[in-house]
Design an enzyme around this catalytic site. Structure first.
Site, PDB file in Angstrom:
ATOM      1  N   ARG A   1      87.473 -38.485   6.327  1.00 56.27           N
ATOM      2  CA  ARG A   1      87.685 -37.829   7.621  1.00 56.27           C
ATOM      3  C   ARG A   1      88.404 -38.758   8.592  1.00 56.27           C
ATOM      4  O   ARG A   1      89.286 -38.335   9.355  1.00 56.27           O
ATOM      5  CB  ARG A   1      86.339 -37.383   8.214  1.00 56.27           C
TER       6      ARG A   1
ATOM      7  N   PHE B   1      87.772 -24.248   3.524  1.00 56.24           N
ATOM      8  CA  PHE B   1      86.353 -24.510   3.243  1.00 56.24           C
ATOM      9  C   PHE B   1      85.812 -25.446   4.323  1.00 56.24           C
ATOM     10  O   PHE B   1      85.192 -26.482   4.038  1.00 56.24           O
ATOM     11  CB  PHE B   1      86.163 -25.145   1.862  1.00 56.24           C
TER      12      PHE B   1
ATOM     13  N   SER C   1      83.877 -19.128   4.723  1.00 57.95           N
ATOM     14  CA  SER C   1      83.290 -17.831   4.392  1.00 57.95           C
ATOM     15  C   SER C   1      82.006 -17.535   5.158  1.00 57.95           C
ATOM     16  O   SER C   1      81.573 -16.384   5.218  1.00 57.95           O
ATOM     17  CB  SER C   1      83.012 -17.749   2.887  1.00 57.95           C
TER      18      SER C   1
ATOM     19  N   CYS D   1      84.469 -32.124  -6.054  1.00 53.83           N
ATOM     20  CA  CYS D   1      83.162 -32.786  -6.164  1.00 53.83           C
ATOM     21  C   CYS D   1      82.451 -32.319  -7.433  1.00 53.83           C
ATOM     22  O   CYS D   1      81.248 -32.538  -7.599  1.00 53.83           O
ATOM     23  CB  CYS D   1      82.304 -32.500  -4.935  1.00 53.83           C
TER      24      CYS D   1
END
Length: 395
Positions: A212, A228, A251, A340
């Site tokens: 990040r 996502f 979502s 992942c």
């Protein structure tokens, strides 16, 4: 000596002797005694030599997980030493200075199979994934309270892998009062509200901390698409880095609501944000059809392939989203793409991304390889611990 013993088949001792902690059912020649779920067993070579001590799991394909090698006794003091070492290692790396949220224990890589402990301010969230970890739960809770000084310890043992161990899902307070619905943390100078009680994993993707920060350093003046997005951590970092705009797709309506809170919490320009609740695959196709484009795209999907058996199907999913992302990138744009999934190796992931770029007709190159943060270490004798794979590609 333990009253319960497993004897390994000839030729099956090699990996265990070298320090790998897993013993599969097919490697066991003989079991003596009647060990219960999670009880300690002595592990013997076919020659009768003691190799070490392990936690027994009668249902799992991984029938035993090594606690220690040699004749060390598995007692509360053993766990105190292991937990203390794990916490001290993070302290020595200066991780507590950068964030009030840190993974304190990373299971096998810290010598504690099945034990995951994440600290969020004065709350420790504990996940117990295996029979051995569950067996020692009271001791682990007591020691974590002692060693961390945490006001609350909350259990999030609500993951599918426990079913493979014959264990039920468990969620709730283990020490102190139940945490609030939101726990505030600080990471690299940015603030986040975390849902430790019902959020994904233990509430926050701590393993992406360094990645990040890298995004933050490269977003100045860029249009960013964050897919996502969950509770918006990458989106917040992108805005903090000076992104021209950030379009986030997720979502879950609840996750988007919390993501918006996190933007406000950091007093970042809300007018530069766009939020879309929807299926990422469908949204990307719509964007392609509309000829939309971005200077940076972040793909951080959930696990598509927890096991190798699911890798083929998962590969198609990774190929689709990366292909669409390459089509949406402006010249010189950056794609941050992650997997992942334990069933997708680093080599396979690179091949999938390369195939996606080729099918998209884009000339791309890898400019960085990314992984999990230092509080999610990878023991050299347990390469399975390297689950997070990331590539930064430029077109």
């Amino acid at each position: 000596m333990e009253k319960n013993t497993i004897i390994l088949k000839s030729g099956k001792e090699k990996a265990v002797r070298k320090g790998h902690p897993w013993i599969f059912s097919g490697a066991i020649k003989e079991l003596s005694g009647e060990p219960g779920i999670g009880e300690t067993v002595a592990v013997m070579a076919s020659t009768g030599e003691l190799i070490g001590k392990a936690a027994f799991s009668p249902i799992s394909k991984i029938r035993a997980r090594m606690w220690a090698w040699g004749n060390e006794e598995i007692t509360p003091d053993y766990f105190r030493q292991r937990l203390r070492r794990a916490i001290d290692l993070r302290q020595s790396l200066g991780l507590f200075e950068k964030s009030s949220a840190v993974r304190l224990v990373h299971a096998e890589s810290d010598g504690l199979p099945g034990v995951v402990a994440d600290r969020y301010g004065d709350v420790v969230v504990l996940q117990l994934l295996t029979a051995g970890a569950e067996y020692w739960k009271p001791v682990l809770v007591e020691l974590l309270a002692e060693l961390t000084g945490a006001a609350r310890i909350y259990e999030r043992s609500d993951v599918e892998v426990r079913r493979l161990e014959g264990l039920p899902a468990r969620v709730g307070a283990l020490y102190g009062k139940t945490p609030a619905d939101r726990v505030q943390i600080e990471e690299n100078g940015l603030k986040f509200q975390v849902d430790v009680k019902t959020g994904q994993k233990t509430g926050f993707y701590l393993d992406q901390r360094n990645n990040r920060q890298l995004v933050r350093e490269q977003t100045t003046g860029r249009s960013v698409l964050n897919c996502f997005c969950y509770t918006g951590a990458f989106s917040v970092y992108a805005l903090a880095g000076g992104a021209e705009s950030v379009y986030s797709v997720e979502s879950s309506a609840d996750a988007i609501a919390l993501a918006k809170e996190n933007v406000k919490l950091n007093a970042l320009p809300e007018e530069r944000t766009t939020w879309e609740e929807g299926d990422v695959f469908a949204v990307l196709r719509t964007m392609r059809d509309r000829a939309q484009s971005f200077d940076m795209i972040i793909l951080d999907p959930p696990k598509f392939a927890p096991t190798i058996a699911q890798a083929k199907q998962a590969a198609r999913g990774y190929k689709d989203i990366n292909l669409l992302a390459f089509k949406l990138l402006n010249p010189g744009g950056l794609l941050y793409t992650f997997s992942c999934s334990g069933g997708i190796s680093e080599d396979l992931f690179q091949k999938i991304v390369a195939g996606a770029a080729e099918d998209a007709g884009r000339d791309a190159r890898i400019v960085a390889r990314l992984s999990q943060g230092a509080d999610h270490p990878v023991a050299l004798r347990f390469p399975e611990g390297a689950y997070l794979k990331g590539l930064v590609c430029q077109v």
